[in-house]
Design a protein around this motif. Sequence first.
Motif, PDB file in Angstrom:
ATOM      1  N   LEU A 121       0.831  -1.204   0.000  1.00 24.88           N
ATOM      2  CA  LEU A 121       0.000   0.000   0.000  1.00 24.88           C
ATOM      3  C   LEU A 121       0.868   1.258   0.000  1.00 24.88           C
ATOM      4  O   LEU A 121       1.931   1.290   0.621  1.00 24.88           O
ATOM      5  N   SER A 122       0.398   2.297  -0.687  1.00 25.70           N
ATOM      6  CA  SER A 122       1.066   3.597  -0.634  1.00 25.70           C
ATOM      7  C   SER A 122       0.841   4.211   0.749  1.00 25.70           C
ATOM      8  O   SER A 122       0.013   3.725   1.523  1.00 25.70           O
ATOM      9  N   ASP A 123       1.556   5.277   1.057  1.00 23.54           N
ATOM     10  CA  ASP A 123       1.404   5.922   2.361  1.00 23.54           C
ATOM     11  C   ASP A 123      -0.043   6.350   2.606  1.00 23.54           C
ATOM     12  O   ASP A 123      -0.594   6.132   3.675  1.00 23.54           O
ATOM     13  N   ASP A 124      -0.624   6.960   1.599  1.00 25.99           N
ATOM     14  CA  ASP A 124      -2.025   7.362   1.680  1.00 25.99           C
ATOM     15  C   ASP A 124      -2.925   6.182   1.998  1.00 25.99           C
ATOM     16  O   ASP A 124      -3.783   6.240   2.879  1.00 25.99           O
ATOM     17  N   GLU A 125      -2.703   5.137   1.242  1.00 20.61           N
ATOM     18  CA  GLU A 125      -3.555   3.956   1.418  1.00 20.61           C
ATOM     19  C   GLU A 125      -3.374   3.346   2.801  1.00 20.61           C
ATOM     20  O   GLU A 125      -4.335   2.846   3.396  1.00 20.61           O
ATOM     21  N   GLN A 126      -2.164   3.375   3.320  1.00 20.39           N
ATOM     22  CA  GLN A 126      -1.937   2.834   4.661  1.00 20.39           C
ATOM     23  C   GLN A 126      -2.771   3.594   5.686  1.00 20.39           C
ATOM     24  O   GLN A 126      -3.398   2.991   6.569  1.00 20.39           O
ATOM     25  N   GLY A 127      -2.816   4.897   5.551  1.00 21.76           N
ATOM     26  CA  GLY A 127      -3.625   5.700   6.459  1.00 21.76           C
ATOM     27  C   GLY A 127      -5.099   5.335   6.367  1.00 21.76           C
ATOM     28  O   GLY A 127      -5.768   5.149   7.381  1.00 21.76           O
ATOM     29  N   ARG A 128      -5.582   5.208   5.129  1.00 18.57           N
ATOM     30  CA  ARG A 128      -6.992   4.852   4.955  1.00 18.57           C
ATOM     31  C   ARG A 128      -7.282   3.460   5.488  1.00 18.57           C
ATOM     32  O   ARG A 128      -8.316   3.220   6.101  1.00 18.57           O
ATOM     33  N   PHE A 129      -6.341   2.552   5.248  1.00 17.00           N
ATOM     34  CA  PHE A 129      -6.440   1.167   5.747  1.00 17.00           C
ATOM     35  C   PHE A 129      -6.662   1.177   7.271  1.00 17.00           C
ATOM     36  O   PHE A 129      -7.629   0.589   7.771  1.00 17.00           O
ATOM     37  N   PHE A 130      -5.796   1.879   7.999  1.00 19.06           N
ATOM     38  CA  PHE A 130      -5.951   1.957   9.453  1.00 19.06           C
ATOM     39  C   PHE A 130      -7.303   2.534   9.830  1.00 19.06           C
ATOM     40  O   PHE A 130      -8.013   2.006  10.677  1.00 19.06           O
ATOM     41  N   GLU A 131      -7.643   3.631   9.154  1.00 19.79           N
ATOM     42  CA  GLU A 131      -8.845   4.365   9.538  1.00 19.79           C
ATOM     43  C   GLU A 131     -10.104   3.517   9.308  1.00 19.79           C
ATOM     44  O   GLU A 131     -10.976   3.458  10.170  1.00 19.79           O
ATOM     45  N   LEU A 132     -10.166   2.858   8.164  1.00 22.56           N
ATOM     46  CA  LEU A 132     -11.361   2.060   7.851  1.00 22.56           C
ATOM     47  C   LEU A 132     -11.525   0.923   8.854  1.00 22.56           C
ATOM     48  O   LEU A 132     -12.607   0.690   9.385  1.00 22.56           O
ATOM     49  N   ILE A 133     -10.422   0.210   9.105  1.00 23.26           N
ATOM     50  CA  ILE A 133     -10.513  -0.917  10.038  1.00 23.26           C
ATOM     51  C   ILE A 133     -10.894  -0.418  11.425  1.00 23.26           C
ATOM     52  O   ILE A 133     -11.760  -0.994  12.093  1.00 23.26           O
ATOM     53  N   ARG A 134     -10.258   0.675  11.841  1.00 20.59           N
ATOM     54  CA  ARG A 134     -10.553   1.188  13.173  1.00 20.59           C
ATOM     55  C   ARG A 134     -12.022   1.556  13.306  1.00 20.59           C
ATOM     56  O   ARG A 134     -12.661   1.252  14.311  1.00 20.59           O
ATOM     57  N   ARG A 135     -12.568   2.205  12.274  1.00 20.29           N
ATOM     58  CA  ARG A 135     -13.975   2.622  12.366  1.00 20.29           C
ATOM     59  C   ARG A 135     -14.898   1.416  12.491  1.00 20.29           C
ATOM     60  O   ARG A 135     -15.827   1.412  13.301  1.00 20.29           O
ATOM     61  N   VAL A 136     -14.645   0.379  11.688  1.00 18.80           N
ATOM     62  CA  VAL A 136     -15.501  -0.803  11.742  1.00 18.80           C
ATOM     63  C   VAL A 136     -15.367  -1.490  13.102  1.00 18.80           C
ATOM     64  O   VAL A 136     -16.364  -1.835  13.747  1.00 18.80           O
ATOM     65  N   ALA A 137     -14.116  -1.659  13.557  1.00 13.24           N
ATOM     66  CA  ALA A 137     -13.905  -2.359  14.827  1.00 13.24           C
ATOM     67  C   ALA A 137     -14.504  -1.565  15.988  1.00 13.24           C
ATOM     68  O   ALA A 137     -15.194  -2.134  16.842  1.00 13.24           O
ATOM     69  N   ASP A 138     -14.265  -0.260  16.007  1.00 15.58           N
ATOM     70  CA  ASP A 138     -14.818   0.561  17.093  1.00 15.58           C
ATOM     71  C   ASP A 138     -16.337   0.476  17.134  1.00 15.58           C
ATOM     72  O   ASP A 138     -16.927   0.310  18.200  1.00 15.58           O
ATOM     73  N   ALA A 139     -16.955   0.600  15.964  1.00 12.61           N
ATOM     74  CA  ALA A 139     -18.417   0.573  15.915  1.00 12.61           C
ATOM     75  C   ALA A 139     -18.952  -0.756  16.441  1.00 12.61           C
ATOM     76  O   ALA A 139     -19.891  -0.801  17.231  1.00 12.61           O
ATOM     77  N   ALA A 140     -18.297  -1.862  16.032  1.00 12.97           N
ATOM     78  CA  ALA A 140     -18.771  -3.180  16.461  1.00 12.97           C
ATOM     79  C   ALA A 140     -18.580  -3.359  17.966  1.00 12.97           C
ATOM     80  O   ALA A 140     -19.437  -3.924  18.644  1.00 12.97           O
ATOM     81  N   GLU A 141     -17.464  -2.846  18.487  1.00 13.45           N
ATOM     82  CA  GLU A 141     -17.262  -2.922  19.933  1.00 13.45           C
ATOM     83  C   GLU A 141     -18.317  -2.084  20.649  1.00 13.45           C
ATOM     84  O   GLU A 141     -18.794  -2.465  21.717  1.00 13.45           O
ATOM     85  N   GLY A 142     -18.704  -0.982  20.030  1.00 13.18           N
ATOM     86  CA  GLY A 142     -19.744  -0.137  20.602  1.00 13.18           C
ATOM     87  C   GLY A 142     -21.088  -0.849  20.694  1.00 13.18           C
ATOM     88  O   GLY A 142     -21.825  -0.667  21.650  1.00 13.18           O
ATOM     89  N   LEU A 143     -21.390  -1.702  19.710  1.00 15.95           N
ATOM     90  CA  LEU A 143     -22.636  -2.461  19.750  1.00 15.95           C
ATOM     91  C   LEU A 143     -22.689  -3.354  20.979  1.00 15.95           C
ATOM     92  O   LEU A 143     -23.741  -3.574  21.569  1.00 15.95           O
ATOM     93  N   ARG A 144     -21.527  -3.870  21.347  1.00 13.37           N
ATOM     94  CA  ARG A 144     -21.417  -4.785  22.475  1.00 13.37           C
ATOM     95  C   ARG A 144     -21.696  -4.052  23.786  1.00 13.37           C
ATOM     96  O   ARG A 144     -22.643  -4.361  24.491  1.00 13.37           O
TER      97      ARG A 144
END
Lengths: 154, 154
Positions: A121-144
């Motif tokens: 991944l390019s630098d940009d893509e790495q940032g987006r990669f982290f951000e997307l995963i974090r948002r999904v994981a955080d939201a799912a943990e929030g459901l719990r």
Amino acid sequence: MAAVDLTTHPGHLARRLQQAHYLLWNTMVSEEITSPQFAVLNALVAEPGLDQRTVGERVGLDRSTIAEVISRLGRRGLLDKVRDPQDGRRFLLRLTDDGVRTHRKLTVRTARMNQVFLAPLSDDEQGRFFELIRRVADAAEGLRNPAEPLVTQR
Amino acid sequence: MAAVDLTTHPGHLARRLQQAHYLLWNTMVSEEITSPQFAVLNALVAEPGLDQRTVGERVGLDRSTIAEVISRLGRRGLLDKVRDPQDGRRFLLRLTDDGVRTHRKLTVRTARMNQVFLAPLSDDEQGRFFELIRRVADAAEGLRNPAEPLVTQR
DNA sequence: CTGAAATACTCAGTGCACTGAGCACTTCGA
DNA sequence: TCGAAGTGCTCAGTGCACTGAGTATTTCAG
């Protein structure tokens, strides 16, 4: 004939991603210390003297799993575990000198490994990669954890 | 004081993502059938009569893990396992009627679960999410299997 | 046609991950 | 101050995930 395409299933992708990471970790970082074990060392470098439950919270492991990980690190002599004199339920955790050294050594190797892992991944893509995963994981943990009782409409 | 920020470590994120998924799966899809078990059912809907090793390859599980998953599915009566008369080393796998029914039922629930899981992302972002994870996972798997001997410069 | 290599599977061992049940200790209210 | 509620930890049980070693069967070279 109702088979489904697993490459659009986030759970399946997450599992494959973790497996790939596990393999690379084993070859590039350590065969003894695992990634969750490193996370625990790291938490105790940041905040020495934490109790077991809190460490688990910091690194995202439940009470049983964290107990096992800590017991393994203890057996290896990387951390000490002493009863809290203030609160007899708790164990206070602290890295030994060996634990600190190990953490330092693995920090370097982990950084190298992450570079290799993310190389596609390019630098940009790495940032987006982290951000997307974090948002999904955080939201799912929030459901719990229903979170703050969510003041009813006030 | 050399602690590291785990939110930029792909391995840690992958683990958290998978955990979050595991929890949601348990509440929204099934408490009996796990996500890897569903992946195996799905592979056998697409290609009935596969052998154990090949199923493992399709869903990304090694020889030992796939053996355990299959044995559990067999105990539940969701698939049959018979020696290949052509090749006595192999077991050929085939879903039972119950297995097919279970797969159909879970397919619906899984789709619902994926929607909830991915709800924090827009449609565009979901596509990028899949693509980024796939690229990283594929590349890391490629490091493992040196792939086609990579014809030396021809 | 026979022995070595390859292949499919099993088994034992280690480690992560969760749940439900239980124990020990602390805290807080009546 | 004493008993109920809450909290930190342990234990037993289930399931995924990998490695290394071993067994049975097939394949293939000489």
